[in-house]
Design a protein around this motif. Structure first.
Motif, PDB file in Angstrom:
ATOM      1  N   GLY A  53       2.268 -20.788 -42.070  1.00 45.76           N
ATOM      2  CA  GLY A  53       1.780 -21.373 -43.312  1.00 45.76           C
ATOM      3  C   GLY A  53       0.953 -22.621 -43.136  1.00 45.76           C
ATOM      4  N   ALA A  54       0.342 -22.795 -41.973  1.00 42.57           N
ATOM      5  CA  ALA A  54      -0.514 -23.956 -41.706  1.00 42.57           C
ATOM      6  C   ALA A  54      -1.973 -23.529 -41.767  1.00 42.57           C
ATOM      7  CB  ALA A  54      -0.190 -24.555 -40.345  1.00 42.57           C
ATOM      8  N   LEU A  55      -2.822 -24.382 -42.313  1.00 43.53           N
ATOM      9  CA  LEU A  55      -4.226 -24.032 -42.447  1.00 43.53           C
ATOM     10  C   LEU A  55      -4.926 -23.975 -41.094  1.00 43.53           C
ATOM     11  CD1 LEU A  55      -6.698 -23.484 -44.208  1.00 43.53           C
ATOM     12  CD2 LEU A  55      -6.950 -25.966 -44.510  1.00 43.53           C
ATOM     13  N   TYR A  56      -4.618 -24.936 -40.238  1.00 43.45           N
ATOM     14  CA  TYR A  56      -5.273 -25.015 -38.926  1.00 43.45           C
ATOM     15  C   TYR A  56      -4.286 -24.641 -37.828  1.00 43.45           C
ATOM     16  CZ  TYR A  56      -8.723 -27.714 -41.549  1.00 43.45           C
ATOM     17  OH  TYR A  56      -9.660 -28.117 -42.472  1.00 43.45           O
ATOM     18  N   ARG A  57      -4.803 -23.996 -36.784  1.00 47.37           N
ATOM     19  CA  ARG A  57      -4.018 -23.725 -35.584  1.00 47.37           C
ATOM     20  C   ARG A  57      -4.612 -24.516 -34.417  1.00 47.37           C
ATOM     21  NH1 ARG A  57      -2.566 -17.663 -34.280  1.00 47.37           N
ATOM     22  NH2 ARG A  57      -4.782 -17.561 -33.727  1.00 47.37           N
ATOM     23  N   ASP A  58      -3.760 -24.895 -33.468  1.00 50.63           N
ATOM     24  CA  ASP A  58      -4.195 -25.709 -32.330  1.00 50.63           C
ATOM     25  C   ASP A  58      -3.518 -25.143 -31.089  1.00 50.63           C
ATOM     26  OD1 ASP A  58      -5.151 -27.737 -30.702  1.00 50.63           O
ATOM     27  OD2 ASP A  58      -4.743 -29.307 -32.166  1.00 50.63           O
ATOM     28  N   LEU A  59      -4.161 -24.180 -30.435  1.00 45.98           N
ATOM     29  CA  LEU A  59      -3.546 -23.351 -29.404  1.00 45.98           C
ATOM     30  C   LEU A  59      -3.815 -23.887 -28.001  1.00 45.98           C
ATOM     31  CD1 LEU A  59      -4.674 -19.917 -30.895  1.00 45.98           C
ATOM     32  CD2 LEU A  59      -2.467 -21.047 -31.230  1.00 45.98           C
TER      33      LEU A  59
ATOM     34  N   VAL B  39     -12.217 -35.560 -48.064  1.00 46.44           N
ATOM     35  CA  VAL B  39     -12.775 -35.406 -46.725  1.00 46.44           C
ATOM     36  C   VAL B  39     -11.664 -35.673 -45.713  1.00 46.44           C
ATOM     37  CG1 VAL B  39     -14.527 -36.191 -45.086  1.00 46.44           C
ATOM     38  CG2 VAL B  39     -15.043 -36.151 -47.541  1.00 46.44           C
ATOM     39  N   LEU B  40     -11.386 -34.699 -44.854  1.00 46.99           N
ATOM     40  CA  LEU B  40     -10.327 -34.803 -43.863  1.00 46.99           C
ATOM     41  C   LEU B  40     -10.924 -35.266 -42.538  1.00 46.99           C
ATOM     42  CD1 LEU B  40      -8.699 -31.286 -44.499  1.00 46.99           C
ATOM     43  CD2 LEU B  40      -8.531 -33.350 -45.920  1.00 46.99           C
ATOM     44  N   MET B  41     -10.324 -36.291 -41.937  1.00 44.24           N
ATOM     45  CA  MET B  41     -10.863 -36.796 -40.677  1.00 44.24           C
ATOM     46  C   MET B  41      -9.741 -37.127 -39.693  1.00 44.24           C
ATOM     47  SD  MET B  41     -13.583 -39.869 -39.934  1.00 44.24           S
ATOM     48  CE  MET B  41     -12.415 -41.199 -39.588  1.00 44.24           C
ATOM     49  N   PRO B  42      -9.552 -36.312 -38.652  1.00 40.07           N
ATOM     50  CA  PRO B  42      -8.629 -36.690 -37.588  1.00 40.07           C
ATOM     51  C   PRO B  42      -9.284 -37.738 -36.695  1.00 40.07           C
ATOM     52  CG  PRO B  42      -9.676 -34.605 -37.057  1.00 40.07           C
ATOM     53  CD  PRO B  42     -10.181 -35.008 -38.429  1.00 40.07           C
ATOM     54  N   ALA B  43      -8.495 -38.691 -36.211  1.00 45.06           N
ATOM     55  CA  ALA B  43      -9.054 -39.746 -35.367  1.00 45.06           C
ATOM     56  C   ALA B  43      -8.062 -40.097 -34.270  1.00 45.06           C
ATOM     57  CB  ALA B  43      -9.388 -40.992 -36.196  1.00 45.06           C
ATOM     58  N   ARG B  44      -8.563 -40.166 -33.060  1.00 41.81           N
ATOM     59  CA  ARG B  44      -7.761 -40.641 -31.933  1.00 41.81           C
ATOM     60  C   ARG B  44      -8.696 -41.372 -30.970  1.00 41.81           C
ATOM     61  NH1 ARG B  44      -2.881 -39.968 -29.248  1.00 41.81           N
ATOM     62  NH2 ARG B  44      -2.964 -39.916 -26.975  1.00 41.81           N
ATOM     63  N   ASN B  45      -8.501 -42.667 -30.827  1.00 43.51           N
ATOM     64  CA  ASN B  45      -9.335 -43.478 -29.935  1.00 43.51           C
ATOM     65  C   ASN B  45     -10.815 -43.214 -30.198  1.00 43.51           C
ATOM     66  OD1 ASN B  45      -6.989 -44.504 -28.837  1.00 43.51           O
ATOM     67  ND2 ASN B  45      -6.998 -43.114 -27.083  1.00 43.51           N
ATOM     68  N   ALA B  46     -11.227 -43.476 -31.438  1.00 41.72           N
ATOM     69  CA  ALA B  46     -12.570 -43.117 -31.898  1.00 41.72           C
ATOM     70  C   ALA B  46     -13.617 -44.205 -31.698  1.00 41.72           C
ATOM     71  CB  ALA B  46     -12.512 -42.739 -33.379  1.00 41.72           C
ATOM     72  N   MET B  47     -13.234 -45.304 -31.125  1.00 41.59           N
ATOM     73  CA  MET B  47     -14.223 -46.337 -30.853  1.00 41.59           C
ATOM     74  C   MET B  47     -15.157 -45.877 -29.721  1.00 41.59           C
ATOM     75  SD  MET B  47     -13.756 -48.673 -32.989  1.00 41.59           S
ATOM     76  CE  MET B  47     -12.597 -49.511 -34.065  1.00 41.59           C
ATOM     77  N   PRO B  48     -16.440 -46.277 -29.750  1.00 42.44           N
ATOM     78  CA  PRO B  48     -17.061 -47.240 -30.659  1.00 42.44           C
ATOM     79  C   PRO B  48     -17.814 -46.593 -31.821  1.00 42.44           C
ATOM     80  CG  PRO B  48     -18.539 -46.813 -28.843  1.00 42.44           C
ATOM     81  CD  PRO B  48     -17.336 -45.924 -28.626  1.00 42.44           C
TER      82      PRO B  48
ATOM     83  N   ALA C  12      -1.980 -32.432 -41.753  1.00 41.14           N
ATOM     84  CA  ALA C  12      -1.382 -33.549 -42.498  1.00 41.14           C
ATOM     85  C   ALA C  12      -2.359 -34.095 -43.534  1.00 41.14           C
ATOM     86  CB  ALA C  12      -0.961 -34.651 -41.529  1.00 41.14           C
ATOM     87  N   CYS C  13      -3.626 -34.235 -43.144  1.00 39.88           N
ATOM     88  CA  CYS C  13      -4.639 -34.736 -44.085  1.00 39.88           C
ATOM     89  C   CYS C  13      -4.839 -33.772 -45.247  1.00 39.88           C
ATOM     90  CB  CYS C  13      -5.962 -34.967 -43.362  1.00 39.88           C
ATOM     91  SG  CYS C  13      -5.958 -36.357 -42.206  1.00 39.88           S
ATOM     92  N   PHE C  14      -4.827 -32.472 -44.963  1.00 39.10           N
ATOM     93  CA  PHE C  14      -5.001 -31.488 -46.038  1.00 39.10           C
ATOM     94  C   PHE C  14      -3.844 -31.559 -47.022  1.00 39.10           C
ATOM     95  CE2 PHE C  14      -4.473 -27.109 -47.705  1.00 39.10           C
ATOM     96  CZ  PHE C  14      -5.662 -27.035 -48.429  1.00 39.10           C
ATOM     97  N   GLU C  15      -2.620 -31.698 -46.522  1.00 38.02           N
ATOM     98  CA  GLU C  15      -1.459 -31.795 -47.398  1.00 38.02           C
ATOM     99  C   GLU C  15      -1.543 -33.025 -48.294  1.00 38.02           C
ATOM    100  OE1 GLU C  15       1.014 -29.742 -47.947  1.00 38.02           O
ATOM    101  OE2 GLU C  15       0.193 -28.276 -46.549  1.00 38.02           O
TER     102      GLU C  15
END
Length: 460
Positions: free
Chosen positions: A256-262, A32-41, A154-157
């Motif tokens: 060659g990246a799975l996700y794009r962030d445009l 399970v891939l989970m990006p997190a940035r300032n995820a509180m609370p 990064a999580c996928f790799e």
């Protein structure tokens, strides 16, 4: 502020693994891939809902993207607590999660959100679930507008499972979610991914409730594929993918990246921030081509012919609150979403995905501002995607010169007169935002003598 080029940020930030070793047991069934940035609370309830999954060997791979609100410290404390539990054979085997969520876990009010210590979550975690944390520091100088795609890549790799899911750091999963999705993939060998119905929680709005009802009504792969030009037909974070299919999609993606962030920069360039913090020019960049990670992913997924089915149960709780990115990010505007759909619609039309006969016309049917906006978006993409083709090869954009309200389209045999039984080289684009008008037009199309000779698509 949009980012500017910076010589000190040319390289992608290295994803540093924290001290815990990458799993003590066999290769997990699911990552399970989970990006997190300032995820509180919301973080504690989210992570606990993943680590208490039943009947599945699972790893949660979290990419912390430079959090400064306590998220990173909480995650590292939890990781150490899980490691200590694994080294103590006499420790608890985990608490069996209940099927429901408490009110403080479902709220959209940050002041009432459930606050749970990392040690408590570690004690509740299933013995078959583990967690690893990747430390990403891509935004030291505040020049990168988003780290979602970078963290997901990064999580996928770093992940190992044959099945790959995702999790937003503010949402929830019922305890049998991943087992149910894995079983659905086993039962449907033709599916490349399985997703589920969703349930909203938090601060709900009527517009989102309508979206929830529409999305939950799409179950079969064909329905989901056709629905992508109306809205995203399923939450990407609710899905479970076959890793092999994600690898295939990655091979078809630039860089060659799975996700794009445009994102569009201040000087009008469109950069992809999913591969490095500085951003790299998107190969198909135009000033208008920047949109959310979710929309880009699903459209690429369907464009390349991958399939997804939906489990008819709510296995994902999608939290609604005022500060969530879908309500605040400029690239989530209706205009940018329309541009994304138009880009992939024209690409599909030029590749013959709507008709075996080469298209000579694309006709847009709608009313008012919707007609103007969709006509402009499709015309722009035809001009952009066909610069080297002979003029005779370029589909013409025809805006039907009649009243285009659904009632007019469906009355007096208008659609029947509009179709030539010997010509399927015209793609009809019906742009209606409300579901009821789309249903009326769809019924009229189905009643035609040769509906298979009537290429058409619904957009919104």
């Amino acid at each position: 502020a949009m980012p500017r080029d910076d010589d000190d940020a040319r390289a992608a930030p290295r994803a540093k693994r924290s001290r815990t070793r990458a799993g003590a047991g066999a290769t997990p069934e699911i990552s399970v891939l989970m990006p997190a940035r300032n995820a509180m609370p919301w973080l504690a309830a989210c992570v606990e809902s993943v680590l208490t999954q039943r009947d599945v060997a699972l790893e949660l791979v979290v990419g912390d993207d430079g959090s400064d609100d306590g998220t990173r410290e909480w995650l590292l404390t939890l990781e150490r607590a899980l490691e200590a539990r694994e080294s103590n054979a006499s420790s608890d085997a985990g608490t069996r999660a209940s099927d429901g969520f408490a009110e403080d876990a479902l709220t959209g009010d940050a002041t009432r959100a459930r606050r749970r210590g990392a040690e408590d979550v570690a004690r509740a975690a299933s013995r078959t679930c583990e967690m690893r944390v990747l430390l990403l520091d891509r935004d030291r100088e505040g020049k990168s507008p988003s780290g979602q795609g970078l963290a997901l890549n990064a999580c996928f790799e770093a992940s190992r499972g044959a099945l790959v899911g995702e999790m937003e750091s503010d949402d929830l999963r019922p305890p049998d979610a991943f087992r149910s999705l894995a079983d659905a993939l086993e039962a449907n060998a033709e599916w490349d991914a399985a997703t589920s119905r969703i349930e909203l929680c938090g601060t709900e709005r009527e517009g989102m409730k309508r979206f929830e009802r529409w999305q939950n009504g799409l179950l079969e792969p064909r329905e989901l594929a056709r629905g992508r030009f109306i809205e995203i037909p399923a939450l990407r974070a609710s899905a479970l993918f076959r890793r092999a299919k994600l690898e295939e999609l990655r091979a078809k993606t630039p860089e060659g990246a799975l996700y794009r962030d445009l994102w569009r920069t201040d000087d009008g360039a469109v950069l992809d921030f999913a591969t490095c913090a500085r951003g790299t020019p998107a190969p198909d960049a135009r000033p208008h081509r920047w949109w959310p990670v979710d929309s880009d992913f699903w459209h690429r997924w369907f464009h390349h012919g991958f399939t997804v089915g939906k489990v008819p149960r709510a296995l994902y709780y999608w939290r609604q609150y005022d500060a969530q990115s879908t309500r605040t990010h400029s690239r989530c505007s209706l205009e940018q979403l329309r541009r994304c759909k138009a880009y992939f619609l024209v690409a599909a039309a030029l590749e013959g995905q709507f008709s075996a006969t080469p298209l000579r016309e694309i006709r847009v049917y709608s009313v008012g501002e919707t007609l103007r906006a969709w006509s402009e978006a499709v015309r722009r993409e035809i001009d952009c995607q066909c610069p080297r083709r002979r003029p005779s090869d370029i589909p013409r954009l025809i805006v039907a010169p009649r009243a285009h309200k659904p009632a007019a389209l469906c009355a007096s045999g208008f659609l029947a007169r509009d179709v030539d039984s010997d010509d399927d080289s015209v793609l009809r684009v019906f742009a209606f935002g409300s579901e009821r008008p789309r249903e009326r037009v769809a019924a009229a199309v189905a009643a035609l003598a040769r509906p298979d000779r009537f290429p058409h698509v619904f957009v919104a």
